[in-house]
Scaffold this active site. Structure first.
Site, PDB file in Angstrom:
ATOM      1  CD1 TRP A  13      -2.132  -2.096   0.229  1.00  0.00           C
ATOM      2  CD2 TRP A  13      -3.059  -1.288   2.105  1.00  0.00           C
ATOM      3  NE1 TRP A  13      -3.207  -2.896   0.536  1.00  0.00           N
ATOM      4  CE2 TRP A  13      -3.795  -2.424   1.687  1.00  0.00           C
ATOM      5  CE3 TRP A  13      -3.465  -0.631   3.269  1.00  0.00           C
ATOM      6  CZ2 TRP A  13      -4.915  -2.896   2.381  1.00  0.00           C
ATOM      7  CZ3 TRP A  13      -4.576  -1.101   3.976  1.00  0.00           C
ATOM      8  CH2 TRP A  13      -5.292  -2.217   3.526  1.00  0.00           C
ATOM      9  CD  GLU A  99       8.030   3.095  -4.447  1.00  0.00           C
ATOM     10  OE1 GLU A  99       7.438   2.878  -3.385  1.00  0.00           O
ATOM     11  OE2 GLU A  99       7.507   2.895  -5.571  1.00  0.00           O
ATOM     12  CB  SER A 205       2.686  -1.383 -14.343  1.00  0.00           C
ATOM     13  OG  SER A 205       3.246  -0.119 -14.067  1.00  0.00           O
ATOM     14  N   GLY A 226       1.250  -2.655  -6.341  1.00  0.00           N
ATOM     15  CA  GLY A 226       1.191  -1.327  -5.748  1.00  0.00           C
ATOM     16  C   GLY A 226      -0.168  -0.694  -5.976  1.00  0.00           C
TER      17      GLY A 226
HETATM   18  P1  13P Z   1       2.754  -0.531  -9.000  1.00  0.00           P
HETATM   19  O1  13P Z   1       1.928  -1.810  -9.001  1.00  0.00           O
HETATM   20  O2  13P Z   1       1.970   0.673  -8.591  1.00  0.00           O
HETATM   21  O3  13P Z   1       3.523  -0.378 -10.274  1.00  0.00           O
HETATM   22  O4  13P Z   1       3.839  -0.726  -7.833  1.00  0.00           O
HETATM   23  C1  13P Z   1       4.578  -1.889  -7.777  1.00  0.00           C
HETATM   24  C2  13P Z   1       5.348  -1.896  -6.525  1.00  0.00           C
HETATM   25  O5  13P Z   1       6.263  -1.103  -6.336  1.00  0.00           O
HETATM   26  C3  13P Z   1       4.969  -2.875  -5.491  1.00  0.00           C
HETATM   27  O6  13P Z   1       5.917  -2.944  -4.477  1.00  0.00           O
END
Ligand code: 13P
Length: 243
Positions: A13, A99, A205, A226
């Protein structure tokens, strides 16, 4: 999918949801979790881990955190220890997300130390790896991931049920996804490195429209989701695509 491994669909999240939203989202995931062939996991912000672990106790949905400290306790203002997470009902912890590597300068060695701390506390680490766009374009994706795995996975990781998530940095939150052939090749390389027992997740994604194709690839044993994990119906649709 890898025979003998139960798929894991994990929602990261990130830094989203106020408490009411978190409770609503967790309740909606739990309401759709019955009968899921995949193991379901939600990883809310630290503040909500305890509350959601209580809320989801009988639901079959596991709760995890998005980071922990490498030390068991002590003078580390603002940090959270693995044993605290375990104590309030978490069972997993995401470590080394790109991140955190970018925002906090986390190195492979630090991720490894955190994974050791997680395992010592009885949490299952989900260690994230993945190349940048420049690294992929330079043909270095497999080498980068191999180096990250070597540096980030502690001894005993496989036997502790540790999970690896391959998340190409350029695919996170961008709507861009590697080709199925590229995902399969990268996951085959990871499989050769970590062996048959470790679940290898894809992240970046992932959404209901591409989940079935990605999850059907060899050596893809689930997803780390995500944006789509913030919409219960999308998260559950991805879980349904896992089998
Ligand atoms: P998204 O699914 O928003 O691309 O993010 C992936 C993610 O970083 C899960 O840890």
């Amino acid at each position: 999918m890898t025979p003998g491994l139960r798929p894991l669909i994990a929602g990261n999240w990130k830094m989203n949801t106020l408490v009411g939203e978190a409770v609503d989202l967790a309740r909606a995931v739990a309401a759709g979790a019955a009968g899921s062939k995949a193991e379901l996991l939600v990883c809310p912000p630290f503040l909500y881990v305890a509350g959601l672990a209580g809320l989801l106790k009988e639901s079959g949905v596991a709760v995890g955190a998005q980071d922990c400290h490498a030390k068991a306790k002590g003078a580390h203002t603002g940090d959270v220890a693995a044993a605290m997470l375990k104590d309030v009902g978490a069972s997993y912890v995401i470590l080394g997300h790109s991140e955190r590597r970018a925002d906090h300068g986390e190195t492979d060695a630090q991720v490894k130390a955190k994974a050791e701390a997680a395992m010592a506390a009885g949490l299952t680490p989900i260690v994230c790896v993945g190349e940048t766009l420049a690294e992929r374009e330079a043909g270095e994706a497999e080498a980068v991931v191999a180096r990250q795995l070597t540096g980030s996975l502690p001894e005993g990781f496989v036997n502790a049920g540790g999970v690896v998530a391959y998340e190409p940095v350029w695919a996170i939150g961008t709507g861009k996804v590697p080709t199925e052939a590229d995902i399969a090749a990268l996951h085959a390389a990871m499989r050769a490195q970590v062996g048959a027992k470790t679940r290898l997740l894809y992240g970046g994604s992932m959404k209901p429209s591409n989940a079935a194709a990605i999850l059907a690839l060899p050596n893809v044993d689930g997803g780390l989701i995500g944006g789509a994990a913030l919409v219960a119906a999308d998260f559950l649709a991805i879980a349904a695509a896992a089998g």
